[in-house]
Design a protein around this motif. Structure first.
Motif: not given
Length: 295
Positions: A91-119
């Motif tokens: 989990g990298g010591g941040s308190g987040a799960s390994a799955a969450a960290k992996s997901l953000k690394k792989k798809f954080g930019s896609i998620i961020s772009s879509f989230a911004s587009k649709y508020s």
């Protein structure tokens, strides 16, 4: 290099910088490879049941992990890869799960772009994916699926001799006995799915949920496809395809009701719309959204 023998180095040796692990066509056992496989699964890069043999599934998982972590994508798990893997698996010591960290690394930019587009807040979308699939859309090199007996039975009249649901438990009939469909292993899901295809191929694809977001096949139109089989085929290409389908689905499903629930962070409504059970599913979404926010 096809004859590279992974058993010559322990996990500790490779972690310290001596040797590396890579695909071995002879599939010789290595305790270090087995340790690596456990950590890959924990980090969200599924390679199947850890068996100490570096085959195709492990090669795919290692390359996926390297790509997600900005490492050289060569399939060789050396010191840098194992150091990053150890960090991700804990989990990298941040308190987040390994799955969450992996997901953000792989798809954080896609998620961020879509989230911004649709508020929508990014953690809401990340929480959806973590709830559905723990951040991985493939298992053992196959698209992650879940075959829903009740959907198939509802649409196919001659399926009752092969499928049944008793006390909410799903069964399929094979080799002279009834077997559970949802065992936590993809083998049973695919056995049921393949039996369904033998009876009615269209409704077999129609009756499975697929990939990272576990979108049901019967939602193919709102996800942007001409048929459930087309959706399965495209989702089988990559997790990027799955994410694109998920974003389309959230934006368009039920005349925008899911999108509005996401925008207002109404997890109970999100759960009810997406899964049919807001009281049970809503708290899971909220918990996983918090996990993604920490990643």
């Amino acid at each position: 290099m096809a004859d590279y023998d992974n058993s010559r180095y322990t996990y500790a040796q490779v972690l310290a910088g001596t040797g590396y692990y890579m695909k071995d066509d002879k599939l010789r056992y290595s305790a270090g490879v087995e340790t690596m496989q456990v950590k890959l699964n924990t980090a969200g890069h599924k390679c199947g049941t850890p068996d100490g043999k570096f085959g195709n599934n492990s090669d795919t998982a290692v390359r996926s992990f390297q790509r997600a972590n900005g490492l050289t994508e060569d399939g060789k798990a050396g010191k840098n890869t194992l150091i990053a893997l150890d960090k991700a698996a804990t989990g990298g010591g941040s308190g987040a799960s390994a799955a969450a960290k992996s997901l953000k690394k792989k798809f954080g930019s896609i998620i961020s772009s879509f989230a911004s587009k649709y508020s929508i807040d990014e953690d809401v979308l990340g929480g959806f994916i973590l709830t559905e699939s723990s951040g991985s859309g493939f298992t053992d090199g196959k698209l992650l699926i879940r075959f829903e007996n009740h959907i198939f039975l509802k649409n196919v009249s001659n399926a009752s001799s092969t499928f049944k649901v008793e006390n909410k438990v799903h069964y399929y009939y094979k080799n002279g006995k009834w077997n559970q469909t949802h065992t936590g292993k993809q083998a049973s899901e695919y056995e049921a799915f393949n039996l369904g295809k033998g009876i009615n191929e269209y409704y077999a694809y129609y009756s499975i949920s697929m990939g990272l977001p576990q979108i049901m096949g019967f939602n193919f139109k709102v996800t942007g496809y001409d048929s459930p089989a087309d959706m399965f085929k495209d989702f089988s290409i990559s997790e990027d395809k799955q994410m694109a389908g998920f974003c389309t689905f959230v934006a368009k499903y039920d005349n925008g009701s899911l999108l509005k629930a996401c925008q207002s962070r109404n997890f109970t409504s999100m759960g009810k719309i997406y899964n049919g059970d807001g009281d049970t599913y809503g708290p899971k979404l909220k918990k996983n959204a918090a996990d993604y926010a920490k990643a």
